[in-house]
Design an enzyme around this catalytic site. Structure first.
Site, PDB file in Angstrom:
ATOM      1  N   HIS A 142       4.578   2.458  -8.069  1.00  0.00           N
ATOM      2  CA  HIS A 142       3.665   1.307  -8.089  1.00  0.00           C
ATOM      3  C   HIS A 142       2.762   1.376  -9.331  1.00  0.00           C
ATOM      4  O   HIS A 142       2.489   0.368  -9.970  1.00  0.00           O
ATOM      5  CB  HIS A 142       2.756   1.308  -6.852  1.00  0.00           C
ATOM      6  CG  HIS A 142       3.482   1.126  -5.555  1.00  0.00           C
ATOM      7  ND1 HIS A 142       3.678   2.149  -4.662  1.00  0.00           N
ATOM      8  CD2 HIS A 142       4.065   0.039  -4.998  1.00  0.00           C
ATOM      9  CE1 HIS A 142       4.335   1.701  -3.608  1.00  0.00           C
ATOM     10  NE2 HIS A 142       4.594   0.430  -3.785  1.00  0.00           N
TER      11      HIS A 142
ATOM     12  N   SER B 184       7.474   5.614  -0.919  1.00  0.00           N
ATOM     13  CA  SER B 184       6.430   6.069   0.014  1.00  0.00           C
ATOM     14  C   SER B 184       7.069   6.945   1.092  1.00  0.00           C
ATOM     15  O   SER B 184       6.427   7.823   1.662  1.00  0.00           O
ATOM     16  CB  SER B 184       5.757   4.878   0.686  1.00  0.00           C
ATOM     17  OG  SER B 184       5.454   3.895  -0.254  1.00  0.00           O
TER      18      SER B 184
ATOM     19  N   GLN C  46      15.906  -7.227  -3.016  1.00  0.00           N
ATOM     20  CA  GLN C  46      14.657  -7.985  -2.916  1.00  0.00           C
ATOM     21  C   GLN C  46      14.392  -8.724  -4.224  1.00  0.00           C
ATOM     22  O   GLN C  46      14.034  -9.903  -4.235  1.00  0.00           O
ATOM     23  CB  GLN C  46      13.503  -7.027  -2.597  1.00  0.00           C
ATOM     24  CG  GLN C  46      12.125  -7.630  -2.764  1.00  0.00           C
ATOM     25  CD  GLN C  46      11.024  -6.752  -2.213  1.00  0.00           C
ATOM     26  OE1 GLN C  46      10.801  -6.709  -1.020  1.00  0.00           O
ATOM     27  NE2 GLN C  46      10.317  -6.044  -3.074  1.00  0.00           N
TER      28      GLN C  46
ATOM     29  N   ASP D 110      14.174  -1.807  -5.194  1.00  0.00           N
ATOM     30  CA  ASP D 110      14.529  -2.803  -4.172  1.00  0.00           C
ATOM     31  C   ASP D 110      15.331  -3.902  -4.858  1.00  0.00           C
ATOM     32  O   ASP D 110      14.850  -5.035  -5.030  1.00  0.00           O
ATOM     33  CB  ASP D 110      13.258  -3.370  -3.536  1.00  0.00           C
ATOM     34  CG  ASP D 110      12.511  -2.308  -2.759  1.00  0.00           C
ATOM     35  OD1 ASP D 110      13.074  -1.784  -1.791  1.00  0.00           O
ATOM     36  OD2 ASP D 110      11.384  -1.973  -3.145  1.00  0.00           O
TER      37      ASP D 110
ATOM     38  N   GLY E 264       0.820  -1.203   0.000  1.00  0.00           N
ATOM     39  CA  GLY E 264       0.000   0.000   0.000  1.00  0.00           C
ATOM     40  C   GLY E 264       0.856   1.256   0.000  1.00  0.00           C
ATOM     41  O   GLY E 264       2.030   1.202  -0.387  1.00  0.00           O
ATOM     42  N   ALA E 265       0.257   2.385   0.435  1.00  0.00           N
ATOM     43  CA  ALA E 265       0.926   3.698   0.368  1.00  0.00           C
ATOM     44  C   ALA E 265       1.471   3.895  -1.049  1.00  0.00           C
ATOM     45  O   ALA E 265       2.644   4.192  -1.263  1.00  0.00           O
ATOM     46  CB  ALA E 265       2.030   3.807   1.413  1.00  0.00           C
ATOM     47  N   LEU E 266       0.581   3.695  -2.014  1.00  0.00           N
ATOM     48  CA  LEU E 266       1.003   3.605  -3.413  1.00  0.00           C
ATOM     49  C   LEU E 266       1.379   4.959  -3.996  1.00  0.00           C
ATOM     50  O   LEU E 266       0.808   5.996  -3.655  1.00  0.00           O
ATOM     51  CB  LEU E 266      -0.126   2.973  -4.235  1.00  0.00           C
ATOM     52  CG  LEU E 266      -0.592   1.597  -3.731  1.00  0.00           C
ATOM     53  CD1 LEU E 266      -1.736   1.071  -4.593  1.00  0.00           C
ATOM     54  CD2 LEU E 266       0.553   0.593  -3.699  1.00  0.00           C
ATOM     55  N   HIS E 267       2.373   4.938  -4.884  1.00  0.00           N
ATOM     56  CA  HIS E 267       2.838   6.148  -5.576  1.00  0.00           C
ATOM     57  C   HIS E 267       3.042   5.827  -7.049  1.00  0.00           C
ATOM     58  O   HIS E 267       2.717   4.719  -7.501  1.00  0.00           O
ATOM     59  CB  HIS E 267       4.110   6.689  -4.907  1.00  0.00           C
ATOM     60  CG  HIS E 267       5.169   5.647  -4.742  1.00  0.00           C
ATOM     61  ND1 HIS E 267       5.868   5.118  -5.803  1.00  0.00           N
ATOM     62  CD2 HIS E 267       5.633   5.010  -3.639  1.00  0.00           C
ATOM     63  CE1 HIS E 267       6.724   4.225  -5.365  1.00  0.00           C
ATOM     64  NE2 HIS E 267       6.600   4.114  -4.047  1.00  0.00           N
TER      65      HIS E 267
HETATM   66  O1  PAF Z   1       8.347  -4.352  -1.840  1.00  0.00           O
HETATM   67  C1  PAF Z   1       7.368  -4.446  -1.064  1.00  0.00           C
HETATM   68  O2  PAF Z   1       6.486  -3.578  -1.009  1.00  0.00           O
HETATM   69  C2  PAF Z   1       7.246  -5.661  -0.161  1.00  0.00           C
HETATM   70  O3  PAF Z   1       8.502  -6.092   0.268  1.00  0.00           O
HETATM   71  C3  PAF Z   1       6.468  -6.821  -0.803  1.00  0.00           C
HETATM   72  C4  PAF Z   1       7.185  -7.371  -2.025  1.00  0.00           C
HETATM   73  C5  PAF Z   1       5.079  -6.353  -1.194  1.00  0.00           C
HETATM   74  C6  PAF Z   1       6.331  -7.968   0.210  1.00  0.00           C
HETATM   75  O4  PAF Z   1       5.645  -7.564   1.343  1.00  0.00           O
END
Ligand code: PAF
Length: 285
Positions: free
Chosen positions: A37, A189, A156, A153, A31-34
């Site tokens: 996203h 965010s 990630q 990220d 969430g807290a989309l920008h």
């Molecule tokens: O990048 C994120 O917002 C989070 O790490 C994810 C991939 C949604 C997992 O909670």
């Protein structure tokens, strides 16, 4: 656009989409989309029959409870943005719908092959266990054809690629470029928490990273790393937590430019922690 909160309801939707042969593009979010996203969602909409977005502030990837509590939550605002971007379904469960109590208390076991020991993993122990735990759960529930992640990220994303291989998910992971504000600041965010003065300073992060590309021909990675850290620390109010120039797949520090490299940084701007990265070209071998 539907908003679904229960796994059972999601399951029915997925079964109906699969039985009618529809392809699913998935964007997992907290969430807290920008606009960053939004660009992932737009791409998922373009490349699939249906785009599904999850909004779930995942408790197992937070290192401290106050960060988890402070994390911005605004489902109505996020839903507005997603509807405009063409998303057809939001999955927004409560933690109790996703986790059994014992899962919240024990670390999720995964062989990271060392990818979790460097950079973000070093400063946020356990963070990536939580990320793999939730993303693998969401993948099993949503069963997408493609899943979209931002390159901001970077670590990630490298870990998600490893997870998909090790756990045999038949899902194509789409790496999406960093979306930047006109100033160059990577969208996040957390930018909302910067004062106008801090925002000006934070711009120096992407500026220095971008300038560092010009020096890569003359300096070995170790010296360039030091140059980036020194230049950013010269800006009052900015403090580098780490800068590391690493192999794009193994995430281990490189000593020469013979491998594909990415420089990843975390910087404190006051109490706001910002991350960014830059890819360097391979220059010699
Ligand atoms: O990048 C994120 O917002 C989070 O790490 C994810 C991939 C949604 C997992 O909670």
């Amino acid at each position: 656009m539907k908003i679904i909160k229960l796994k059972q309801d999601l399951k029915s939707e997925i079964e109906s989409l699969k039985s009618s042969g529809k392809t699913i593009g998935f964007v997992p979010t907290m969430g807290a989309l920008h606009k960053g996203h939004k660009s992932l969602v737009k791409r998922a909409v373009e490349e699939n029959d249906v785009c599904i977005v999850s909004i779930f502030v995942n408790p197992t990837q937070f290192n401290n409870t106050s960060d988890l509590e402070k994390y911005p939550r605004n489902l109505d605002q996020d839903a507005g943005l997603l509807e405009k971007a063409g998303c057809k379904l939001i999955f927004a469960p409560e933690p109790g719908e996703i986790y059994e109590t014992d899962e919240l208390n024990a670390p999720f076991e995964f062989d990271f092959g060392g990818l979790d020991k460097v950079m973000e993993g070093k400063f946020r122990p356990g963070h990536f266990n939580g990320v793999v735990q939730i993303v693998s759960k969401l993948f099993k529930l949503v069963q997408p054809d493609k899943a979209y992640f931002g390159e901001k990220d970077f670590q990630q994303l490298a870990i998600i690629h490893r997870m998909v291989n090790l756990m045999n998910f038949d899902i194509e992971i789409i790496d999406c470029p960093i979306v930047r504000e006109p100033s160059g600041l990577a969208m996040s965010s957390r930018n909302e928490r910067l004062t106008p003065e801090q925002r000006k300073k934070a711009v120096e992060i992407s500026k220095v990273l971008s300038e560092s590309r010009n020096f890569a021909a003359q300096l070995p990675p170790r010296e360039l790393t030091k140059w980036v850290i020194d230049m950013i620390n010269l800006v009052p109010g900015l403090e580098v937590e780490y800068y590391d120039i690493v192999n794009t797949t193994t995430l281990q520090t490189v000593n020469s430019w013979t491998e594909p490299t990415v420089g990843c940084i975390a910087v404190y701007c006051g109490d706001v922690r910002l991350i960014d990265n830059i890819k360097y070209k391979i220059m010699d071998n």
